[in-house]
Design a protein around this motif. Structure first.
Motif, PDB file in Angstrom:
ATOM      1  N   UNK A   7      -5.222   0.868 -12.208  1.00 29.44           N
ATOM      2  CA  UNK A   7      -6.421   1.660 -11.906  1.00 29.44           C
ATOM      3  C   UNK A   7      -6.016   3.051 -11.441  1.00 29.44           C
ATOM      4  N   UNK A   8      -5.002   3.107 -10.559  1.00 30.74           N
ATOM      5  CA  UNK A   8      -4.586   4.399 -10.015  1.00 30.74           C
ATOM      6  C   UNK A   8      -4.005   5.291 -11.106  1.00 30.74           C
ATOM      7  N   UNK A   9      -3.258   4.693 -12.008  1.00 31.45           N
ATOM      8  CA  UNK A   9      -2.634   5.470 -13.077  1.00 31.45           C
ATOM      9  C   UNK A   9      -3.603   5.761 -14.211  1.00 31.45           C
ATOM     10  N   UNK A  10      -4.669   4.979 -14.273  1.00 30.93           N
ATOM     11  CA  UNK A  10      -5.582   5.147 -15.397  1.00 30.93           C
ATOM     12  C   UNK A  10      -5.017   4.586 -16.687  1.00 30.93           C
ATOM     13  N   UNK A  11      -4.055   3.688 -16.567  1.00 30.52           N
ATOM     14  CA  UNK A  11      -3.512   3.085 -17.779  1.00 30.52           C
ATOM     15  C   UNK A  11      -4.387   1.900 -18.182  1.00 30.52           C
ATOM     16  N   UNK A  12      -4.053   1.301 -19.295  1.00 30.67           N
ATOM     17  CA  UNK A  12      -4.824   0.154 -19.744  1.00 30.67           C
ATOM     18  C   UNK A  12      -4.816  -0.916 -18.661  1.00 30.67           C
ATOM     19  N   UNK A  13      -5.965  -1.455 -18.337  1.00 28.91           N
ATOM     20  CA  UNK A  13      -6.010  -2.499 -17.313  1.00 28.91           C
ATOM     21  C   UNK A  13      -5.209  -3.703 -17.770  1.00 28.91           C
TER      22      UNK A  13
ATOM     23  N   UNK B  28      -9.952  -3.679 -22.813  1.00 31.37           N
ATOM     24  CA  UNK B  28      -9.902  -2.282 -22.412  1.00 31.37           C
ATOM     25  C   UNK B  28      -9.606  -1.375 -23.598  1.00 31.37           C
TER      26      UNK B  28
ATOM     27  N   UNK C 277       3.970   5.669  -5.369  1.00 33.64           N
ATOM     28  CA  UNK C 277       3.959   5.698  -6.834  1.00 33.64           C
ATOM     29  C   UNK C 277       3.146   6.863  -7.376  1.00 33.64           C
ATOM     30  N   UNK C 278       2.141   7.302  -6.611  1.00 34.47           N
ATOM     31  CA  UNK C 278       1.339   8.411  -7.129  1.00 34.47           C
ATOM     32  C   UNK C 278       1.517   9.672  -6.300  1.00 34.47           C
ATOM     33  N   UNK C 279       2.479   9.646  -5.377  1.00 37.54           N
ATOM     34  CA  UNK C 279       2.748  10.841  -4.576  1.00 37.54           C
ATOM     35  C   UNK C 279       3.266  11.951  -5.489  1.00 37.54           C
TER      36      UNK C 279
ATOM     37  N   UNK D 127      -3.902  -2.822  -9.421  1.00 32.58           N
ATOM     38  CA  UNK D 127      -4.269  -1.627  -8.650  1.00 32.58           C
ATOM     39  C   UNK D 127      -3.534  -0.407  -9.196  1.00 32.58           C
TER      40      UNK D 127
ATOM     41  N   UNK E  25       2.311   1.811  -3.308  1.00 37.56           N
ATOM     42  CA  UNK E  25       1.338   2.380  -4.253  1.00 37.56           C
ATOM     43  C   UNK E  25       1.176   3.873  -4.029  1.00 37.56           C
ATOM     44  N   UNK E  26       1.104   4.258  -2.729  1.00 38.82           N
ATOM     45  CA  UNK E  26       0.972   5.691  -2.431  1.00 38.82           C
ATOM     46  C   UNK E  26       2.183   6.437  -2.957  1.00 38.82           C
TER      47      UNK E  26
ATOM     48  N   UNK F  16       0.843  -1.199   0.000  1.00 41.96           N
ATOM     49  CA  UNK F  16       0.000   0.000   0.000  1.00 41.96           C
ATOM     50  C   UNK F  16       0.881   1.253   0.000  1.00 41.96           C
TER      51      UNK F  16
ATOM     52  N   UNK G  97     -13.855  -0.326 -14.241  1.00 43.47           N
ATOM     53  CA  UNK G  97     -12.795   0.613 -13.901  1.00 43.47           C
ATOM     54  C   UNK G  97     -13.310   1.728 -12.994  1.00 43.47           C
TER      55      UNK G  97
END
Lengths: 163, 336
Positions: free
Chosen positions: A69-75, B32, A24-26, A66, A21-22, A18, B42
């Motif tokens: 999803x957080x990055x909004x990239x292709x799943x 996707x 990574x998007x900090x 996850x 992940x935080x 976790x 999503x």
């Protein structure tokens, strides 16, 4: 401790993922972004190496999803890349454990670079490839960071008695 | 060195699991990318993982609060003073803009061409989270409930920033014009030469492709959105030409431009519902469709008396003034 040993170990591992992940998007200033290490990959490499029975391809895949999803990239993009890392690390975890720290760091460089190249390759197929070279810097920064992260995670593992 | 031995310690299912998950990933990606079948899933996952984004945004918020606290009264007062002195100037400009727009609409009516319906804009706060390493995205703290839609232009006080790429319930993602997957139709402000600006993935560069050596484009030329394609409204500044390389071996010029919007700075962006080109009779309908959400329009400067066109009767002609903080308006961005 009311929690069973297994549950506690799992909690600590999930918590470390976790945090990764935080991280990574900090948000950082934009110019530092190309130097952002691949935190999730580093943490996954450590756990796959230390506890390959507990953390493996499945965990890495879920964590990668996850991140997608957080990055909004292709799943599935990062999920695939992270499970590749996990697969290689679990496959070679005994050798990795025997390596001196700097040699481990070199392997980390190769693993993260493989991860980045795979992601880049997928992006290219999807027509979103960046036209810069900066995609190689995260692997170098990850390599430089590995020795410190290794010590931190090892202490967490020992103090938390994670196994 | 990695290839030696190691076979005896491999857990038997490791490779199998990897292959299965890899296939699953590929399947997900195909779904996707090709069919957009996963939008709902999503969106659900995004809501589920929102806590992670909130946690990641904490340091910046706390930092901002500390900075505000340390800066203290004096600088805040100075800033308030500056904003107060700026406002009348901006309002005056808006008046002129409205007059021009009314005149423009009148002329268009005389010509019998389609008229532009008024635009609506909403200020949206950014959620401070970083984007994926190879991409340029923003997370906006507004979602479907505010009426956002995919492809909606995102601008700031200086120019176009990007467009909404994903709409969640409470938050949305926008890709910047520098994202490698983004392209925007532009034209050279000086002479109307049309081109397309592609994102490069670098934080401060877009590249203009497919212009031949004979194209009339020079460094420092301003590129504005051309409105072709209908996604972006016409006339918002996009980028300034930085460098033009004419390699005789290539069939096209290699042109790099710097976006004029503050892609990495402001905490807020403006979301606009662009004017659609519609015939006057359809205008009313379009306006009513767009109107719901958000009805805050502060101090509307006196409207110039103009021809009574259905489109203008019940909407603000320019974007409503963004509440506090952001002094500039999108309309002023066009320096034509």
């Amino acid at each position: 401790m009311s929690l069973s040993h297994g549950t506690r170990s799992r909690l600590i591992i999930v918590a470390s993922l976790f945090v990764a992940l935080v991280l990574s998007i900090l948000p950082w200033p934009v110019w530092t972004e190309q130097f952002r290490p691949d935190w999730l990959a580093l943490v996954l490499i450590y756990w796959c190496m230390a506890l390959p029975t507990r953390v493996g391809v499945g965990t890495a895949w879920s964590a990668g999803l996850m991140l997608d999803v957080l990055y909004g990239s292709m799943l599935g993009e990062n999920a695939l890349a992270k499970s590749l890392i996990a697969f290689l690390t679990v496959r070679f975890h005994l050798q990795l454990r025997m390596f001196p720290r700097w040699q481990q760091a070199v392997v980390v460089l190769l693993l993260v670079a493989a991860n980045n190249l795979l992601v880049l390759w997928i992006k290219n197929l999807a027509g979103q490839a960046p036209s810069t070279w900066s995609y190689l810097t995260p692997s170098i920064v990850s390599m430089l960071l590995w020795p410190w992260l290794f010590v931190i995670l090892r202490d967490i593992r020992r103090h938390g008695n994670v196994s | 060195m990695l290839q030696i031995s190691g076979w005896q310690i491999r857990s038997p299912s490791n490779l199998t699991r990897f292959v299965l998950l890899a296939l699953l990933s590929v399947g997900l990606m195909l779904l996707d990318a090709r069919g957009h079948h996963l939008q709902k899933i999503r969106a659900g996952l995004t809501v589920l993982f929102a806590p992670i984004q909130i946690v990641a945004a904490i340091p910046v918020r706390v930092g901002g609060a500390i900075i505000d606290f340390v800066r203290g009264d004096a600088s805040l007062r100075a800033e308030a003073e500056r904003l107060r002195s700026e406002q009348p100037i901006l309002l005056a400009r808006v008046q002129r803009y409205e007059a021009l727009e009314a005149e423009n609409a009148h002329l268009r009516q005389l010509l019998g061409t389609s008229a532009l319906v008024a635009e609506r804009a909403v200020v949206a706060e950014l959620l401070e989270v970083a984007s994926e390493p190879f991409r340029r995205t923003l997370v906006i703290a507004r979602g479907a409930k505010d009426g956002l839609y995919i492809g909606q232009p995102v601008i700031d006080a200086y120019g176009i920033r990007g467009q909404v790429s994903e709409v969640g319930v409470l938050q949305s993602t926008a890709i910047l014009i520098t994202d490698p997957g983004h392209a925007i139709p532009v034209q050279v402000n000086r002479n109307g030469l049309r081109a397309i600006a592609f994102g490069t993935g670098a934080p401060d560069t877009v590249s203009i492709r497919y212009l031949t050596a004979s194209a009339d484009i020079k460094p420092d030329d301003l590129l504005v959105s051309s409105g072709i394609g209908g996604g972006f409204p016409f006339g918002y500044p996009v980028a300034k030409v930085k460098k033009i390389v004419n390699d005789p071996n290539e069939s096209f010029l290699d042109i790099l431009a710097t976006p004029v919007a503050q892609l990495s700075h402001n905490k807020e962006v403006l979301l606009i519902w662009p004017a659609k080109s519609v015939m006057p009779t359809e205008a009313k309908k379009a306006v009513e469709m767009k109107k719901p959400a958000e009805q805050k329009k502060p101090v509307e400067p006196k409207k110039p008396i103009s021809i009574k066109k259905p489109a203008e009767t019940d909407t603000p002609v320019v974007a409503p003034t963004p509440p506090v903080r952001d002094p500039a308006k999108p309309a002023e961005g066009t320096d034509q």
